[in-house]
Design a protein around this motif. Structure first.
Motif, PDB file in Angstrom:
ATOM      1  N   ALA A 188     117.352 -72.544 110.942  1.00  0.00           N
ATOM      2  CA  ALA A 188     116.959 -71.147 110.763  1.00  0.00           C
ATOM      3  C   ALA A 188     116.361 -70.863 109.386  1.00  0.00           C
ATOM      4  O   ALA A 188     115.370 -70.133 109.277  1.00  0.00           O
ATOM      5  CB  ALA A 188     118.162 -70.235 111.029  1.00  0.00           C
ATOM      6  N   PRO A 189     116.929 -71.420 108.277  1.00  0.00           N
ATOM      7  CA  PRO A 189     116.359 -71.098 106.956  1.00  0.00           C
ATOM      8  C   PRO A 189     114.899 -71.523 106.824  1.00  0.00           C
ATOM      9  O   PRO A 189     114.131 -70.909 106.083  1.00  0.00           O
ATOM     10  CB  PRO A 189     117.256 -71.871 105.984  1.00  0.00           C
ATOM     11  N   PHE A 190     114.531 -72.605 107.527  1.00  0.00           N
ATOM     12  CA  PHE A 190     113.161 -73.102 107.445  1.00  0.00           C
ATOM     13  C   PHE A 190     112.300 -72.600 108.606  1.00  0.00           C
ATOM     14  O   PHE A 190     111.124 -72.942 108.701  1.00  0.00           O
ATOM     15  CB  PHE A 190     113.159 -74.631 107.425  1.00  0.00           C
ATOM     16  N   GLU A 191     112.939 -71.818 109.488  1.00  0.00           N
ATOM     17  CA  GLU A 191     112.247 -71.199 110.617  1.00  0.00           C
ATOM     18  C   GLU A 191     111.435 -72.221 111.406  1.00  0.00           C
ATOM     19  O   GLU A 191     110.275 -71.999 111.743  1.00  0.00           O
ATOM     20  CB  GLU A 191     111.319 -70.073 110.128  1.00  0.00           C
ATOM     21  N   GLY A 192     112.078 -73.339 111.671  1.00  0.00           N
ATOM     22  CA  GLY A 192     111.339 -74.364 112.406  1.00  0.00           C
ATOM     23  C   GLY A 192     112.246 -75.355 113.093  1.00  0.00           C
ATOM     24  O   GLY A 192     113.454 -75.453 112.824  1.00  0.00           O
ATOM     25  N   TRP A 193     111.645 -76.101 114.035  1.00  0.00           N
ATOM     26  CA  TRP A 193     112.319 -77.187 114.751  1.00  0.00           C
ATOM     27  C   TRP A 193     112.002 -78.510 114.056  1.00  0.00           C
ATOM     28  O   TRP A 193     110.857 -78.750 113.675  1.00  0.00           O
ATOM     29  CB  TRP A 193     111.853 -77.252 116.200  1.00  0.00           C
ATOM     30  N   SER A 247     107.850 -78.024 114.969  1.00  0.00           N
ATOM     31  CA  SER A 247     107.839 -76.640 115.468  1.00  0.00           C
ATOM     32  C   SER A 247     106.615 -76.369 116.332  1.00  0.00           C
ATOM     33  O   SER A 247     106.707 -75.753 117.403  1.00  0.00           O
ATOM     34  CB  SER A 247     107.865 -75.664 114.294  1.00  0.00           C
ATOM     35  N   GLU A 248     105.455 -76.857 115.862  1.00  0.00           N
ATOM     36  CA  GLU A 248     104.232 -76.594 116.618  1.00  0.00           C
ATOM     37  C   GLU A 248     104.301 -77.234 118.002  1.00  0.00           C
ATOM     38  O   GLU A 248     103.964 -76.608 119.008  1.00  0.00           O
ATOM     39  CB  GLU A 248     103.024 -77.122 115.843  1.00  0.00           C
ATOM     40  N   ARG A 249     104.755 -78.506 118.018  1.00  0.00           N
ATOM     41  CA  ARG A 249     104.876 -79.176 119.317  1.00  0.00           C
ATOM     42  C   ARG A 249     105.922 -78.505 120.179  1.00  0.00           C
ATOM     43  O   ARG A 249     105.711 -78.290 121.379  1.00  0.00           O
ATOM     44  CB  ARG A 249     105.232 -80.651 119.115  1.00  0.00           C
ATOM     45  N   HIS A 250     107.072 -78.173 119.573  1.00  0.00           N
ATOM     46  CA  HIS A 250     108.151 -77.553 120.338  1.00  0.00           C
ATOM     47  C   HIS A 250     107.709 -76.200 120.895  1.00  0.00           C
ATOM     48  O   HIS A 250     107.942 -75.899 122.079  1.00  0.00           O
ATOM     49  CB  HIS A 250     109.385 -77.378 119.447  1.00  0.00           C
ATOM     50  N   ASN A 251     107.061 -75.391 120.042  1.00  0.00           N
ATOM     51  CA  ASN A 251     106.594 -74.085 120.514  1.00  0.00           C
ATOM     52  C   ASN A 251     105.541 -74.242 121.601  1.00  0.00           C
ATOM     53  O   ASN A 251     105.491 -73.460 122.557  1.00  0.00           O
ATOM     54  CB  ASN A 251     106.034 -73.278 119.347  1.00  0.00           C
ATOM     55  N   SER A 252     104.697 -75.267 121.419  1.00  0.00           N
ATOM     56  CA  SER A 252     103.679 -75.523 122.442  1.00  0.00           C
ATOM     57  C   SER A 252     104.323 -75.915 123.757  1.00  0.00           C
ATOM     58  O   SER A 252     103.902 -75.470 124.834  1.00  0.00           O
ATOM     59  CB  SER A 252     102.728 -76.620 121.969  1.00  0.00           C
ATOM     60  N   GLU A 253     105.368 -76.760 123.670  1.00  0.00           N
ATOM     61  CA  GLU A 253     106.068 -77.170 124.889  1.00  0.00           C
ATOM     62  C   GLU A 253     106.745 -75.973 125.550  1.00  0.00           C
ATOM     63  O   GLU A 253     106.750 -75.846 126.778  1.00  0.00           O
ATOM     64  CB  GLU A 253     107.093 -78.246 124.558  1.00  0.00           C
ATOM     65  N   VAL A 254     107.330 -75.100 124.700  1.00  0.00           N
ATOM     66  CA  VAL A 254     107.970 -73.898 125.249  1.00  0.00           C
ATOM     67  C   VAL A 254     106.929 -73.025 125.940  1.00  0.00           C
ATOM     68  O   VAL A 254     107.144 -72.523 127.052  1.00  0.00           O
ATOM     69  CB  VAL A 254     108.691 -73.106 124.138  1.00  0.00           C
TER      70      VAL A 254
END
Length: 725
Positions: free
Chosen positions: A263-268, A288-295
């Motif tokens: 959470a502090p880094f706002e990313g996966w 994060s980009e890949r994870h958000n894209s997968e989501v």
């Protein structure tokens, strides 16, 4: 997210092999040491069985190749020189700057036939060579991999090979630019040039090293954290699950791989933790980009699947509703369609007077379906009552109930009828219910109730889908109402065309019957007629106007009236049919019909008959034999030219006491897939079996019943004349 209990052993082995390569490259100082480290550890790190490396020589146009003659990494590496223009995968990768993929012996033979034998002797069936680049894009050499099995080279595998090539390229670039001090060698750190964040922990979770990418991702300097406990240094990232995984990896010596949201880094972050004798090596990447894209892809895929399922359901329901010829049939089909797809049972009510009456019901259980059908026509809901159906009817809005039957039963009065109704609902099965209004012309014309026995509640998506269904039903209701009106009008016209009574005579007894088609709901153009002429003779007519519906019924009525007038004027069957044909040709040029006329003396049994394309009569003699009267019919009405030879020919006919004359339309014996002669023979045999039946009306019914045992898609007319002594 995978925990240490979910680790794939193959993934662990791959990660350990990759870290062995990283460690070996980190201690390699010269280009040859880099090549030696790669040929020892690179094959397993890339998931292969063989590895070699080609380095551009200081001498222009030459390439130095380092490899091991066996798959055993302990065998000393060997070196050889090649010209840069040599036809080898490594030289081609260096020249082109692109990967060379050889997935099978056939591909190797096609591109490098002179190397096929050498590659096969090494036990390989597939090869890959990738160029090595510096950080600035300069080509430094190439690395090669081999496998005993053919390869397809999927995206994940190519990414792995590219990662290994990047690590080797960075190590080779460092070695090419390294200056050696006279007293010894510096230990370079390839970890500083890694694209992944990296830090090391000892057994007590003290931070012993962090690279530059680690500083960037964790937003801190290495000086601030080196020598500190990991939990104290990164309290936000050191969540309980992560610390537990690290401690488990150190205790067991087994690597862990997992993804976690910080959470502090706002990313996966994707985290790889690999234990060694000093503690734990951890490298991680911001995914994060890949994870958000997968989501997003998952959400989009779910939405696409839901849309596809919704469209498929709507298409199925529309297909099942299409072709309904009446509102009753449409409601019946709707109840069945939605039940088989979305519920366990359903009912439909429509307004009638000051109450709602049930017009359709269906249950997916065949036994309970019989019980559901008993609801049709019974247990009406007054508009003043508390029924959920009435609520929806008045509001025009969908209503969802958790336990539909229970809520209805609780509102029933104490009457016997209400008790029976409540018991029926309970037997059908209680559960979540959805009640939908069917709206046409801004008015509720019906209410559909669906119930799931102990199933899931109806969702917002279910309501949205059913809104679309009921909208389509409303459109189809207009079509069904139009067809009903057409059929009622056509039925009225046809009823008017059929004689209310038949002529009576001491010696000539008549009987007739009409059966509508059992398939479809359009009225046909079949009719019969019998009336007394001015001469005292009896005119018998059977006709069949082509088509169905209002137009066919109207045409039939016109022809019946015109033919009656001609016959009554004593023109006879042939002349009457000819005049009718002329009339139809001028008034209804597209009309088509067949007709047979018989004019008979009821006292003597003598008569004449003529036909316009219509089947001839059957004559059943008193001795029990039947005869099909094969005359010379004229073409059907609408196709004859009465100016020339198409005028119908009149044939003489004599009925003797005990004879039976049978006139009919072709729907009585014609069936799809059955030869006409077979159908006609069946009719003649059936007629013979009525010989002992002296009652003409009874014989007529016997023939109709015997010939129409199954579905028939055409109307049928039958006219019988019995002559007695």
């Amino acid at each position: 997210m995978n925990g240490d209990d979910d680790v794939d052993l193959a993934v662990i082995a791959d990660e350990q092999a990759l870290w062995r390569l990283v460690t070996a490259l980190a201690t390699a100082v010269t280009p040859f040491e880099v090549a030696e480290a790669f040929t020892k550890e690179g094959a397993l790190a890339a998931g292969g069985a063989f590895a070699n490396m080609a380095i551009l020589s200081d001498t222009p146009g030459l390439v130095q190749v380092v490899h091991r003659p066996t798959f055993n990494p302990n065998v000393v590496a060997q070196r050889g020189m090649f010209g840069l223009n040599a036809n080898t995968p490594a030289c081609e990768a260096i020249r082109s700057g692109l990967p060379v993929l050889l997935g099978s012996p056939e591909e190797i033979r096609a591109r490098y036939p002179e190397l096929l034998t050498e590659i096969e002797q090494a036990g390989l069936n597939s090869r890959v060579s990738l160029p090595l680049h510096s950080a600035t894009g300069e080509t430094l050499g190439a690395v090669g991999f081999g496998w005993p099995e053919p390869q397809v080279f999927l995206t994940a595998q190519l990414r792995r090979l590219d990662l290994v090539a990047q690590l080797v390229g960075l190590a080779l670039e460092r070695a090419n630019h390294h200056d050696f001090p006279p007293s010894g060698r510096e230990q370079p750190n390839v970890l500083e040039t890694m694209p992944n964040a990296f830090f090391s922990l000892d057994a007590a979770l003290t931070v012993t090293y962090m690279n530059a990418e680690g500083e960037r991702l964790l937003r801190t300097s290495r000086d601030a954290v080196l020598g500190s406990n990991f939990i104290d240094a990164f309290p936000a990232a050191a969540v309980r699950e992560s610390v537990g995984r690290y401690q488990h990896a150190i205790a067991t010596g087994v690597s862990v791989v997992f993804e976690e949201y910080f959470a502090p880094f706002e990313g996966w972050f994707e985290v790889h933790a690999w234990p060694d004798r000093n503690g734990l090596n951890v490298y991680f990447s911001d995914v994060s980009e890949r994870h958000n894209s997968e989501v997003e892809q998952t959400v989009a895929l779910d939405e696409a699947r839901q849309a596809h399922a919704r469209l498929s359901f709507l298409a199925q329901v529309s297909s099942k509703l299409h072709g309904a010829h009446s509102r009753a049939e449409l409601y019946d089909r709707l109840s069945k369609a939605v039940t088989t797809s979305m519920a366990d049972w359903s009912t439909i009510v429509v307004p009638s007077g000051e109450e709602l009456i049930r017009v359709a019901a269906y249950h997916r259980d065949p036994i309970l379906n019989s019980l559901a059908k008993r609801l049709v026509g019974g247990y009406p809901h007054p508009f003043t009552g508390p029924s959920p159906g009435v609520v929806v009817y008045r509001s025009g809005q969908p209503l969802r109930l958790t336990h539909l039957a229970e809520e209805i039963v609780n509102d029933l009065d104490g009457s016997v009828a209400s008790a029976a109704y409540g018991r029926t609902l309970q037997l059908l099965g209680d559960g979540p219910g959805l009640i939908m209004p069917i709206i046409s012309d801004q008015a509720v014309v019906a209410v559909l109730t669906m119930v799931r026995r102990g199933g899931e509640l109806f969702s917002d998506e279910d309501v949205a889908v059913m809104r679309e269904v009921t909208t389509r039903v409303a459109d189809l209701l207009d079509d069904a109402l139009y067809l009903e009106t057409q059929r009622e009008t056509a039925s009225a016209l046809q009823a008017a065309a059929l004689p209310r009574t038949l002529p009576t005579s001491p010696r000539l007894r008549l009987a007739a019957g009409y059966r509508a088609a059992s398939e479809g709901s359009q009225v046909g153009g079949d009719w019969y007629d019998a009336f007394e002429l001015q001469s005292g003779h009896i005119a018998l007519v059977v006709g069949d106007a082509a088509g169905h519906g209002l137009h066919a019924a109207a045409l039939m009525t016109q022809m019946r009236n015109a033919l009656r007038a001609h016959l009554f004027d004593s023109l006879g069957p042939s002349e009457s049919i000819a005049k009718l044909s002329s009339f139809v040709a001028t008034q209804e040029p597209d009309a088509f019909a067949t007709i047979i006329c018989v004019e008979i003396d009821p006292l003597t049994g003598e008569g004449v008959w003529a036909s316009a394309g219509h089947p001839a009569p059957i004559l059943l003699s008193s001795d029990g034999t039947s005869l099909y009267l094969r005359g010379k019919p004229a073409p059907p009405i609408g196709s004859m030219d009465v100016r020339f030879s198409d005028r119908p020919v009149e044939h003489e006919l004599v009925l003797r006491p005990g004879d039976r004359l049978v006139m009919f339309t072709d729907g009585l014996f014609e069936r799809r897939g059955v030869d006409l002669d077979i159908g006609l023979t069946h009719l003649m045999i059936t007629t013979e079996q009525t010989l002992g039946d002296a009652d003409t009306a009874s014989a007529c019914e016997s023939i109709l019943r015997a010939m129409l045992t199954g579905a028939h898609d055409d109307d049928v007319c039958l006219l019988i004349a019995d002559f007695s002594s």
